[in-house]
Design an enzyme around this catalytic site. Structure first.
Site, PDB file in Angstrom:
ATOM      1  N   ASP A 106       0.971  -1.233  -0.054  1.00 33.52           N
ATOM      2  CA  ASP A 106       0.034   0.188   0.113  1.00 33.52           C
ATOM      3  C   ASP A 106       0.843   1.305  -0.114  1.00 33.52           C
ATOM      4  O   ASP A 106       0.430   2.251  -0.241  1.00 33.52           O
ATOM      5  CB  ASP A 106      -0.938  -0.111   1.174  1.00 33.52           C
ATOM      6  CG  ASP A 106      -1.955   1.084   1.217  1.00 33.52           C
ATOM      7  OD1 ASP A 106      -2.734   1.507   0.166  1.00 33.52           O
ATOM      8  OD2 ASP A 106      -2.372   1.710   2.479  1.00 33.52           O
TER       9      ASP A 106
ATOM     10  N   HIS B  18       4.504   5.484  -2.306  1.00 29.53           N
ATOM     11  CA  HIS B  18       4.706   6.637  -1.604  1.00 29.53           C
ATOM     12  C   HIS B  18       6.237   7.037  -1.160  1.00 29.53           C
ATOM     13  O   HIS B  18       6.840   7.941  -1.275  1.00 29.53           O
ATOM     14  CB  HIS B  18       3.568   6.824  -0.471  1.00 29.53           C
ATOM     15  CG  HIS B  18       2.178   6.729  -0.959  1.00 29.53           C
ATOM     16  ND1 HIS B  18       1.875   7.145  -2.151  1.00 29.53           N
ATOM     17  CD2 HIS B  18       1.005   6.251  -0.443  1.00 29.53           C
ATOM     18  CE1 HIS B  18       0.489   7.223  -2.589  1.00 29.53           C
ATOM     19  NE2 HIS B  18      -0.068   6.672  -1.321  1.00 29.53           N
TER      20      HIS B  18
HETATM   21  C1  BG6 Z   1      -3.067   6.050   0.146  1.00 28.23           C
HETATM   22  C2  BG6 Z   1      -3.170   4.685   1.032  1.00 28.23           C
HETATM   23  O1  BG6 Z   1      -2.481   6.004  -0.877  1.00 28.23           O
HETATM   24  O2  BG6 Z   1      -2.257   6.941   1.009  1.00 28.23           O
HETATM   25  C3  BG6 Z   1      -3.703   4.780   2.407  1.00 28.23           C
HETATM   26  O3  BG6 Z   1      -3.816   3.676   0.265  1.00 28.23           O
HETATM   27  C4  BG6 Z   1      -2.980   5.862   3.076  1.00 28.23           C
HETATM   28  O4  BG6 Z   1      -3.591   3.708   3.001  1.00 28.23           O
HETATM   29  C5  BG6 Z   1      -2.934   7.148   2.328  1.00 28.23           C
HETATM   30  O5  BG6 Z   1      -3.568   6.342   4.340  1.00 28.23           O
HETATM   31  C6  BG6 Z   1      -1.745   8.188   2.888  1.00 28.23           C
HETATM   32  O6  BG6 Z   1      -1.930   9.492   2.135  1.00 28.23           O
HETATM   33  P1  BG6 Z   1      -1.878  10.749   2.927  1.00 28.23           P
HETATM   34  O7  BG6 Z   1      -2.021  11.885   1.772  1.00 28.23           O
HETATM   35  O8  BG6 Z   1      -3.115  10.989   3.823  1.00 28.23           O
HETATM   36  O9  BG6 Z   1      -0.783  10.964   3.735  1.00 28.23           O
END
Ligand code: BG6
Length: 492
Positions: free
Chosen positions: A240, A245
């Site tokens: 995920d 990220h």
């Molecule tokens: C998403 C994930 O891509 O990014 C989530 O699927 C996560 O699990 C989220 O919570 C986090 O993004 P941000 O912008 O809230 O830090």
């Protein structure tokens, strides 16, 4: 712009609010048409009203995304006036021929120059089939104006599926028509890493193995899995968050300076970096799963009791790993990455630990009294950059203490309210792919974690859950750094 999945959460929460913010700031291209497609039997008014209602509620609350108050109805009306809704089943070819007629009609009436952006705001199982159907209907032919497709995350769930999806997509589209989104690259603070590194002569000379001891990248969340039990059970924290990220944060921190700031130069450097990263061995990684605990003073249930989660699930909600980058800049500098749900605090930072001073010159004090030199790129919340260093305490003795130089965004800039998709949407309408993933980057990212994904299909030996909700993570994650003589920075 055509949104597939017009009735879904992503459209409502992020895409349309971002379009609204772009409209307000006068950045939506003119002329513009927004076509929503979904299987729900709604119509244009029903779709518009639902979106307005949601936006009204969130604008009332305010926050970082919107100015608190009420909707700017003028801006909303300008956007709403561009909208039309088409109900259709994605598995029926007739949907796409109807869409083609509708698009052609709007194109002709509103002089859209033949340009169209197709946004796949749908569950990932539809990505391949939708690209196929859109192309089969002739909708991606860009003879008259550009035609582009935005593909959301997750792009595959391992190396093999990402390769298969790329092959499928690229059978119908050229690479320059594909915009693979990772919303972390839409964050201002993430983009600012490029400015910090490449707009200043100060940092780049020390941004290497001669001066940096190691780097820690933390993406800590307090939320659990919310209503996404089904998705999460098939995904887990590693898939995920990490190859997407966290790797974007790694790339911004570690890439070589590009020859220019055009999309291909930057993407070449990202791809080059990922090719230099070792595949992660399970000995260099730790997984965890939260048990019951307390977050922000409220009791929360363990992962295994969340809806749609198997009672004996061994899906990880936490992952920590050590990465080694085999190039001249970074050889011997470990990058430690960690992310998890239900941790102490929502906290995303990139922490760069500089090497110690080589000698202790101050009297009989030992070097161990010196505090570490860190540069912290604070991604969210309280966005900023901090540099920690040693300074002399006032007084006759040579006593030292750790002080900080601190830059907070909010002290310098008035940040335009944003949901985080504005830049990304604007860029793909401009055809600027700098912040989007190329096929080779996606595949190298999956390759780096591929062996680990396979290893983690077996249950963990130590048993789950292994951390309490509200804790900074499992103890084994501390051991991962301790064996290198290091420690995680505390999550404040
Ligand atoms: C998403 C994930 O891509 O990014 C989530 O699927 C996560 O699990 C989220 O919570 C986090 O993004 P941000 O912008 O809230 O830090």
């Amino acid at each position: 712009m055509v949104i597939f999945g017009a009735g879904g959460d992503l459209t409502k929460r992020l895409i349309v609010p971002a379009l609204y913010n772009l409209t307000k700031s006068g950045l939506l291209p003119q002329p513009f048409a927004l076509i929503g497609v979904d299987h729900n039997p709604s119509d244009t008014n029903g779709w518009r009203d639902g979106l307005h209602e949601f936006l009204e509620d969130v604008v009332k609350e305010g926050g970082g995304e919107f100015e608190a108050g009420s909707i700017d109805e003028q801006a909303w009306n300008r956007l709403a006036g561009t909208m039309s809704y088409m109900s259709g089943d994605f598995s029926d070819p007739a949907t796409f021929s109807r869409l083609k007629s509708h698009l052609d009609e709007r194109d002709k009436n509103e002089q859209l120059n033949g340009c169209a952006l197709f946004y796949l705001a749908v569950p990932d199982r539809f990505f391949g089939p939708l690209v196929e159907s859109v192309a089969a209907a002739g909708l991606t032919d860009d003879g008259r104006g550009w035609r582009r497709v935005v593909i959301e995350k997750p792009f595959g769930h391992d190396l093999q599926s990402a390769k298969a999806l790329n092959a499928n997509v690229l059978r119908h589209l050229r690479e320059d028509q594909v915009f693979r989104i990772d919303h972390f690259l839409g964050k201002e603070t993430v983009q600012n890493i490029m400015a910090l590194r490449f707009a200043n002569g100060l940092f780049e000379p020390i941004w290497n193995r001669d001066h940096i001891d190691h780097v820690q990248i933390t993406v800590a969340e307090t939320i659990g899995i919310e209503e996404r039990g089904k998705f999460y059970e098939a995904t887990g924290a590693l898939r995920d968050m990490v190859p997407n990220h966290l790797f974007q944060l790694l790339a911004m921190t570690a890439i070589e300076p590009p020859a220019s700031f055009d999309a291909e130069s930057v993407r070449d450097k990202r791809a080059e970096l990922f090719r230099a990263v070792h595949q992660v061995r399970s000995a260099d990684a730790v997984r965890g799963q939260y048990g019951a605990g307390t977050i922000d003073g409220k009791k929360v249930r363990p992962y295994r009791n969340e809806d749609n989660v198997a009672p004996g699930s061994f899906v990880e909600t936490y992952a920590a790993l050590k990465l080694c980058v085999d190039n001249w800049r970074w050889a011997g500098v470990p990058f430690y990455l960690r992310t998890g749900k239900r941790l102490t605090k929502r906290w995303t930072e990139i922490a760069i630990r500089f090497k110690d001073a080589p000698l202790m010159l101050f009297g009989c004090q030992s070097a161990s009294v010196l505090k570490d030199n860190w540069m912290i790129l604070q991604i969210q919340p309280d966005e900023g950059i901090r540099l920690n260093f040693n300074a002399k305490k006032p007084g006759p003795e040579m006593d030292l203490d750790c002080v900080a130089m601190d830059f907070r965004y909010k002290d310098w800039f008035r940040q335009a309210p944003a949901v985080g998709y504005e830049t990304l949407l604007y860029d793909c309408m401009q055809g600027d792919a700098t912040l989007f993933q190329r096929a080779d980057q996606v595949e190298s990212s999956w390759w780096i974690v591929d062996a680990l994904i396979k290893a983690w299909t077996a249950p963990p030996q130590e048993g789950f859950p292994n951390y309490t909700a509200g804790a900074p993570g499992p103890e084994a994650a501390d051991a991962l750094l301790a064996k290198d003589g290091r420690a995680w920075r505390p999550i404040p």
